[in-house]
Motif scaffolding. Structure first.
Motif, PDB file in Angstrom:
ATOM      1  N   CYS A  13      14.272   3.174   8.411  1.00 32.29           N
ATOM      2  CA  CYS A  13      12.957   3.190   9.062  1.00 32.29           C
ATOM      3  C   CYS A  13      13.141   3.046  10.574  1.00 32.29           C
ATOM      4  O   CYS A  13      14.048   2.336  11.029  1.00 32.29           O
ATOM      5  CB  CYS A  13      12.081   2.064   8.526  1.00 32.29           C
ATOM      6  SG  CYS A  13      11.650   2.258   6.779  1.00 32.29           S
TER       7      CYS A  13
ATOM      8  N   ASN B  36      10.926  -1.360  -2.447  1.00 27.48           N
ATOM      9  CA  ASN B  36      10.150  -0.335  -1.757  1.00 27.48           C
ATOM     10  C   ASN B  36       9.414   0.498  -2.794  1.00 27.48           C
ATOM     11  O   ASN B  36       9.985   0.861  -3.826  1.00 27.48           O
ATOM     12  CB  ASN B  36      11.058   0.564  -0.925  1.00 27.48           C
ATOM     13  CG  ASN B  36      11.388  -0.048   0.426  1.00 27.48           C
ATOM     14  OD1 ASN B  36      10.836  -1.077   0.802  1.00 27.48           O
ATOM     15  ND2 ASN B  36      12.295   0.574   1.149  1.00 27.48           N
TER      16      ASN B  36
ATOM     17  N   GLN C  73       3.719  -2.141   3.848  1.00 28.32           N
ATOM     18  CA  GLN C  73       3.601  -1.897   5.298  1.00 28.32           C
ATOM     19  C   GLN C  73       2.267  -1.283   5.718  1.00 28.32           C
ATOM     20  O   GLN C  73       1.694  -1.682   6.714  1.00 28.32           O
ATOM     21  CB  GLN C  73       4.746  -1.042   5.833  1.00 28.32           C
ATOM     22  CG  GLN C  73       6.139  -1.432   5.369  1.00 28.32           C
ATOM     23  CD  GLN C  73       6.482  -2.898   5.464  1.00 28.32           C
ATOM     24  OE1 GLN C  73       5.688  -3.722   5.879  1.00 28.32           O
ATOM     25  NE2 GLN C  73       7.681  -3.265   5.030  1.00 28.32           N
TER      26      GLN C  73
ATOM     27  N   LEU D 278       1.688   5.278   7.620  1.00 30.48           N
ATOM     28  CA  LEU D 278       2.944   5.372   6.868  1.00 30.48           C
ATOM     29  C   LEU D 278       3.884   6.388   7.510  1.00 30.48           C
ATOM     30  O   LEU D 278       5.099   6.150   7.612  1.00 30.48           O
ATOM     31  CB  LEU D 278       2.661   5.742   5.417  1.00 30.48           C
ATOM     32  CG  LEU D 278       2.040   4.635   4.562  1.00 30.48           C
ATOM     33  CD1 LEU D 278       1.574   5.187   3.220  1.00 30.48           C
ATOM     34  CD2 LEU D 278       3.033   3.496   4.341  1.00 30.48           C
TER      35      LEU D 278
ATOM     36  N   ARG E 287       7.771   5.678   6.604  1.00 24.03           N
ATOM     37  CA  ARG E 287       7.826   5.309   5.188  1.00 24.03           C
ATOM     38  C   ARG E 287       7.701   6.555   4.316  1.00 24.03           C
ATOM     39  O   ARG E 287       6.971   7.494   4.661  1.00 24.03           O
ATOM     40  CB  ARG E 287       6.715   4.320   4.849  1.00 24.03           C
ATOM     41  CG  ARG E 287       6.693   3.092   5.741  1.00 24.03           C
ATOM     42  CD  ARG E 287       7.941   2.258   5.569  1.00 24.03           C
ATOM     43  NE  ARG E 287       7.911   1.528   4.301  1.00 24.03           N
ATOM     44  CZ  ARG E 287       8.911   0.756   3.875  1.00 24.03           C
ATOM     45  NH1 ARG E 287      10.009   0.655   4.585  1.00 24.03           N
ATOM     46  NH2 ARG E 287       8.804   0.118   2.737  1.00 24.03           N
TER      47      ARG E 287
END
Length: 392
Positions: A28, A111, A136, A143, A148
């Motif tokens: 990320c 995740n 998140q 996102l 993500r």
């Protein structure tokens, strides 16, 4: 289950085990943890499990007198680990301390992109009883900005899947994103709580060196929310979660009654912890109030290629250094800093030499004495870093 008992002040002989899993699907742009993008088919789950258990064996002489209270599998993306291999690690570590997995808190970070109902039940069968889901955001634009790979729907499904196992569930969110309205964060929280999250970790977006965001920020190419916007979002999230019955027990963490993270709270009380795995950090107590902290080699290939201890660095912490950390970490929590507890563990009075600073902080309303501990009023948590700096 004993893991649900929340101890206000932990015994000096309590210990937590942190196991770092360095593999993830992709890095990320905001992440500065030791993690490495890897094809899931290439992850050596069995070999990695054998290696961390070898390290555990090598360090076992240092931990024989401790009482285990939690195991935390962090990363990276531990939900990519093979559940059967994870079960072996859990069993070997817990049995070495003479406890059963359900007697302690065992957390797995997950995740949504690598977590579904089938894997949730497999991890629960392996011994995991608390899931920390890296949601998140629950809005597609956010996102994408955060890099993500999951959708909002997949995130909700992951929280529901974890809850169906009967485990405790935490969901992470990130606020302070550019152009995001406060109501977006509050709506996300409502959806997560409805899905089964009983603990919410809300982190302001931070820009770290060595990350893609860090480089874009250096080049002036990264849009950011203003400090006022971040503060406004923080206060709105706090008020909203409190209306939902959550306790704001640490700057970034909120929990319903009985749902605090035992593992993280142990950190905030400067408890001993054993770090296992590539890039893991550990800190164990020594005689006279001293402690030794180390970090393992971060590169998985180097860690796996060595059968001994592979420490990248280590340091000894004096009692005074540990007291400083106790202040810095303890003041982040609603429980604050308990001087009697610190003196019992380290043999030194944490207020000695800080009397004037403490007196000034109390006079300014930045610190208060509860009769047992020093705490920072929650109305001042937004300026907590400055208050802590003043004490040293």
């Amino acid at each position: 289950m004993e893991a649900k008992k929340e101890e206000k002040r932990l015994s000096p002989k309590c210990i937590s085990v942190y196991v770092h899993f360095p593999y993830c699907l992709r890095k990320c742009p905001y992440c500065d943890f030791d993690s490495f993008a890897t094809d899931p088919k290439a992850i050596p789950s069995e070999k990695y499990t054998e290696r961390i258990l070898r390290e555990f064996e090598l360090r076992s002489a240092l931990i024989s007198e401790y009482r285990l209270i939690s195991i935390f599998f962090g990363g990276g993306t531990p939900s990519l680990w093979d559940p059967k291999s994870l079960a072996i690690a859990i069993q070997k570590i817990s049995s070495a301390f003479g406890v059963a997995p359900d007697e302690i808190e065992i957390t797995l970070e997950a995740n949504p992109s690598s977590f579904d109902e089938e894997r949730a039940h497999a991890f629960r069968k392996a011994g995991v009883n608390r899931f920390s889901i890296g949601v998140q955001a629950l809005e597609s634009t956010s996102l994408r900005f955060l890099g993500r790979s999951h959708s909002p729907e997949r995130a909700i499904q992951a929280v529901c899947a974890a809850r169906k196992t009967g485990s405790r569930v935490n969901a992470d969110i990130i606020f302070g994103l550019p152009g995001v309205a406060i109501r977006t964060y509050l709506e996300a929280i409502d959806r997560l709580v409805e899905a089964g999250a009983r603990h919410i970790s809300a982190y302001a977006l931070t820009i770290e060196e060595g990350t893609l965001f860090g480089e874009l920020h250096r080049q002036g190419r990264l849009p950011l929310a203003s400090e006022d916007e971040v503060a406004e979002a923080y206060l709105a999230i706090e008020a909203h979660l409190e209306q939902l019955g959550f306790e704001h027990y640490e700057v970034s963490n909120y929990a319903l009654p009985g749902e605090r993270s035992i593992h993280n709270f142990h950190y905030w009380q400067c408890g001993a912890y054993l770090g296992l795995g590539a890039g893991a950090v550990g800190c164990l107590e020594e005689e006279g109030g001293w402690a030794r902290r180390w970090k393992n080699e971060a590169w998985p290939e180097r860690y796996l290629g060595n059968s001994g201890l592979t420490e990248a660095w280590s340091e000894r912490l004096s009692p005074e250094m540990r007291i400083r950390e106790a202040w810095m970490l303890g003041l982040r929590t609603s429980d604050g800093v308990d001087p009697a507890g610190i003196k019992e563990r380290l043999g030194l009075d944490p207020t000695k030499g800080r009397e004037e600073q403490i007196e000034r902080a109390i006079a300014r309303g930045e610190l208060k004495w509860t009769g047992k501990a020093f705490v920072v009023p929650r109305s001042r948590w937004l300026v907590l870093d400055g208050i802590i700096r003043e004490l040293f």
